[in-house]
Scaffold this motif. Structure first.
Motif: not given
Length: 364
Positions: A283-308
């Protein structure tokens, strides 16, 4: 010479002796001269009769008949000096008769155990009896022995299955059920074993699904558990886990959707050479910021699987799929690098007809 030849022939067999004596008489031998041969003939004929009597009962299967013949021969007072062959047969038949009596006695005792129809008595007494039968040379095909072996196998298989039902161990249930079916154990007990095995296997599957936070597998196994009518307490606990999974999945999905909506379902990537992704797609610099916010959410729900899921546009469908897969994998790898412990998979669904590129994350 004639006298020596006649005496020699008299030791061979009564028939030959009789022929020799008759020949000797025809050439002038008198009674006195043939007295020794006549005495030998009488003795040989008597021994031959005893020998024939013993041989005739060699294959008799009733000990009473054997003993009757043995006593009749013994009554003649025959010794090894008279005929070593007759004495040899006599001793052999005596051993055979004694063995037959032992076998008959053992067979009677086994029948006695079988008529009790008690599994405890069968398990306690038959193993030693069958071992003794083997030592006595009894054939497995003999009715008494065959019945005893079958009864013991049945009792052992039944006890093994009952123990497995008590322990609830899957391997023990599988092994004991196989033995029970082979031994012809009662149908009702086998059905109870099969039901217990199904219950234990389902319980393992449910626990594995809970441990893996796998909502789909858990729902499948719980449906089977309900259908079988198994323990309601287990069902309640598993349903509670399922409710937690669903709640966490829904909350995670809602937050992920909100982040992607603000990003207009887009995650920018660094420019790819001629539209072809290489192993360094990120991801580009801007794209990376979006991924970081998504990662913060997924880390709060570690038991939830995700399909990208990524859609990429390209005039060639095959190339669109390649680009889509590469971008989806790049997002997945970035999420994992940011510390997400979730089970994350990636999939590209590009098409030349895609008017708008998009990123979607499916939770659960």
């Amino acid at each position: 010479m004639m006298q020596i030849g006649t005496i020699w022939s008299s030791t061979v067999a009564p028939g030959m002796m009789r022929h020799a004596i008759k020949h000797a008489k025809s050439i002038g031998f008198g009674k006195q001269e043939l007295s020794a041969a006549l005495a030998a003939y009488d003795k040989a004929e008597r021994m031959h009769g005893l020998h024939r009597a013993l041989v005739d009962v060699l294959y008799v299967k009733h000990s009473q008949t054997l003993w009757a013949t043995i006593r009749r021969v013994e009554a003649t007072g025959v010794t090894k000096k008279d005929s070593s062959i007759v004495v040899m047969y006599l001793e052999g038949l005596r051993r055979k008769a004694e063995l037959m009596e032992q076998q008959a006695k053992l067979g009677f005792e086994m029948k006695g155990v079988l008529t009790q129809e008690r599994g405890s008595a069968i398990l306690r007494e038959l193993p030693d009896m069958l071992k003794e039968a083997e030592e006595l040379g009894m054939r497995a095909s003999q009715p008494d022995l065959a019945d005893a072996s079958k009864a013991l196998q049945h009792a052992q298989a039944q006890k093994q299955l009952e123990a497995a039902l008590e322990s609830g161990e899957i391997q023990a249930l599988e092994e004991s059920l196989a033995a029970a079916k082979e031994a012809g154990v009662e149908k009702e007990l086998i059905q109870a074993g099969e039901l217990a095995l199904k219950e234990e296997q389902l319980l393992v599957f449910i626990n594995e699904a809970v441990a893996d936070f796998d909502q789909v597998r858990l729902e499948t196994h719980l449906a089977a558990w309900r259908e079988m009518g198994f323990d309601s307490d287990v069902l309640k606990k598993a349903e509670a886990h399922l409710a937690e999974f669903k709640e966490a999945t829904a909350a995670c999905q809602s937050e992920v959707n909100a982040v992607l909506k603000r990003a207009k379902n887009q995650i920018e990537f660094k420019e790819e050479s001629h539209g072809r992704p290489d192993k360094t797609v990120k991801p580009s610099k801007d794209g990376h910021h979006v991924v970081v916010r998504l990662a913060d959410i997924l880390k709060r729900y570690p038991t939830v699987a995700a399909l990208v899921n990524v859609k990429a546009m390209h005039p060639k469908t095959s190339q669109a799929l390649v680009i889509s897969d590469a971008r989806a994998v790049a997002i997945k790898n970035e999420l994992l690098a940011l510390g997400c412990k979730n089970h994350i998979s990636a999939k590209g669904t590009g098409s030349k007809n895609t008017k708008k590129e998009a990123v979607k994350i499916v939770c659960g």
